[in-house]
Scaffold this active site. Structure first.
Site, mmCIF file in Angstrom:
data_model
loop_
_atom_site.group_PDB
_atom_site.id
_atom_site.type_symbol
_atom_site.label_atom_id
_atom_site.label_comp_id
_atom_site.label_asym_id
_atom_site.label_seq_id
_atom_site.Cartn_x
_atom_site.Cartn_y
_atom_site.Cartn_z
ATOM 1 N N PHE A 140 -33.143 20.227 6.076
ATOM 2 C CA PHE A 140 -32.376 21.369 5.560
ATOM 3 C C PHE A 140 -31.342 20.856 4.565
ATOM 4 O O PHE A 140 -30.474 20.055 4.918
ATOM 5 C CB PHE A 140 -31.664 22.161 6.663
ATOM 6 N N ASP A 225 -27.447 13.072 2.910
ATOM 7 C CA ASP A 225 -26.821 14.389 2.946
ATOM 8 C C ASP A 225 -25.983 14.457 4.219
ATOM 9 O O ASP A 225 -26.498 14.691 5.311
ATOM 10 C CB ASP A 225 -27.900 15.482 2.931
ATOM 11 N N LYS A 254 -18.911 21.460 3.444
ATOM 12 C CA LYS A 254 -18.476 22.072 4.696
ATOM 13 C C LYS A 254 -17.034 21.699 5.072
ATOM 14 O O LYS A 254 -16.108 22.261 4.518
ATOM 15 C CB LYS A 254 -19.483 21.762 5.798
HETATM 16 C C1 LIG Z 1 -25.184 23.474 5.295
HETATM 17 C C2 LIG Z 1 -25.937 22.365 4.711
HETATM 18 C C3 LIG Z 1 -26.252 22.336 3.341
HETATM 19 C C4 LIG Z 1 -25.961 23.507 2.401
HETATM 20 O O1 LIG Z 1 -24.626 23.808 2.296
HETATM 21 P P1 LIG Z 1 -24.171 25.255 1.729
HETATM 22 O O2 LIG Z 1 -22.696 25.107 1.560
HETATM 23 O O3 LIG Z 1 -24.551 26.260 2.754
HETATM 24 O O4 LIG Z 1 -24.889 25.444 0.447
HETATM 25 C C5 LIG Z 1 -26.895 21.229 2.845
HETATM 26 N N1 LIG Z 1 -27.232 20.193 3.644
HETATM 27 C C6 LIG Z 1 -26.955 20.199 4.960
HETATM 28 C C7 LIG Z 1 -27.324 19.011 5.789
HETATM 29 C C8 LIG Z 1 -26.316 21.288 5.547
HETATM 30 O O5 LIG Z 1 -26.080 21.293 6.862
#
Ligand SMILES: *Cc1c(COP(=O)(O)O)cnc(C)c1O
Length: 399
Positions: A140, A225, A254
């Site tokens: 994701f 990520d 985040k």
């Molecule tokens: C939440 C998330 C994203 C995307 O972030 P948004 O601010 O919702 O666009 C990307 N990578 C990971 C691992 C995430 O948990």
């Protein structure tokens, strides 16, 4: 207004791209949130780990207020007095050389795709338009067209094609599969240290170390990520530290603002972000003074208030308590720090109904995929709050 009235408005006028629990929240402080009828809940989701510092942290609030009264947005047509200091602080803290600020996590992912492709052509010598990025199955990374182009989850893709080419997916946790998939045209490997949305999947220990070695040997950029795993969630500032490695590029988002504001960042070595020249990339809001001031304080309180140490300690305590729950419904409890997943057996009938039962008992959590109950409270949670939660989780899972 009654909660039903708020829900009715949302459903009537809003695009229904989410399926939220029917709780209408109004106020938050630390690990607690209150609904419009003043009922209190322990937040065990933390806005998908964006409020690691706890809701409405007073120091972040003060920084946000002060900056809002001074200057909020200049665009990057000009410079501002918050950006340089933010860059220095975040780079020093994460041992990075360069940073590119964006807003959402998905934008940070899009940014790194552009950067590693350009790096592939300019530095590695990949033929024009042939650069490939390897990703993991069950990943994701966000919701844009570029990103869902390499999702392996049908729900995220159905109805949204045509997709962007140039990606290949290999199984998560399998370093050998990565090595086999690498070709001379591979620019980068993009991976989550622990798959969050994919079900709190922890790879075998040594995976990241092996991945690091393989990427270096084949001149492939390792992009971690850490938008969800980063900034203390797993009990370390960055999850890469669990295996003592350093990515070439790290994505954070985040919790970078403690939940006050959308802020993300691409953190990299000199080589990768070094490929961008004026005009290559941009964002009207990226790096704005309000975002930078908020992020500086959000990161500072994480360190100063020892939230990362608390995540490690409380995470272990929480996990131990969850493992002690005697329920035939539980298949596995897994995670790291305060990033915890409780996987239920198929016959339990999905995690959703347990989230609903927990809500009745004053705990907010969210299923991920069908069968995983995700527990990711703010990192400021205490032992007695965990005890309070464990009692209720046990009663719901055993009941
Ligand atoms: C939440 C998330 C994203 C995307 O972030 P948004 O601010 O919702 O666009 C990307 N990578 C990971 C691992 C995430 O948990």
């Amino acid at each position: 207004m009654q909660p039903e009235a708020y829900i009715e408005l949302e459903n009537r006028y809003g695009s229904r791209n989410y399926n939220p629990l029917d709780v209408v929240l109004q106020r938050g402080k630390g690990v607690w949130v209150w609904d419009v009828e003043k009922r209190r809940y322990l937040d065990c989701l933390s806005a998908y780990s964006a409020v690691n510092q706890g809701h409405c942290h007073p120091k972040i609030l003060a920084a946000a207020k002060a900056q809002m009264e001074r200057l909020t947005l200049t665009s990057r047509a000009f410079r501002n007095d918050q950006m340089g200091p933010f860059f220095k602080e975040i780079c020093e803290l994460t041992r990075s050389h360069k940073v590119l600020p964006m807003n959402s996590g998905a934008e940070a992912v899009e940014t790194v795709i552009k950067a590693v492709r350009k790096w592939g052509y300019r530095v590695k010598g990949i033929p024009k338009n042939k650069a490939r990025i390897i990703v993991c199955k069950n990943n994701f990374h966000g919701r844009t067209i570029g990103i869902i182009s390499f999702s392996t989850h049908a729900r995220y893709r159905e109805g949204f094609g045509p997709f962007t080419p140039g990606f290949k997916a290999v199984p998560f946790g399998d370093a050998e599969a990565l090595e086999k998939a690498i070709t001379p045209n591979t620019a980068a490997f993009l991976v989550e240290p622990i798959q969050g949305e994919g079900g709190v999947n922890v790879p075998p220990h040594g995976y990241l170390k092996a991945v690091r070695k393989i990427c270096s040997a084949h001149k492939v950029i390792l992009v971690l990520d850490e938008i969800q795993t980063g900034l203390g969630r797993t009990g370390k500032l960055l999850a890469e530290e669990h295996e003592g490695i350093e990515a070439d590029v790290t994505l954070v988002g985040k919790a970078l603002s403690g939940g006050f504001y959308p802020i993300s960042a691409v953190l990299s070595n000199m080589e990768v972000l070094g490929v961008f020249l004026p005009g290559d990339h941009g964002s009207t809001f990226g790096g704005n003074p309000l975002a930078c001031a908020v992020a500086r304080t959000a990161v500072r309180v994480l360190i100063q208030e020892k939230m990362i140490e608390n995540a490690a300690k409380m995470g272990a305590y929480f996990m131990k308590g969850l493992k002690a729950i005697q329920s035939p419904r539980v298949k596995e409890v897994r995670g790291k720090g305060l990033m915890i997943g409780v996987e239920l057996h198929k016959k339990a009938g999905g995690a959703r109904r347990f989230c609903e039962a927990l809500m009745q008992k004053g705990i907010l959590s969210k299923e991920t995929h069908e069968d995983v109950l995700r527990l990711t409270p703010p990192l400021v949670i205490t032992k007695s709050e965990i005890d309070w939660a464990l009692e209720r989780i046990a009663s719901v899972l055993e009941g």
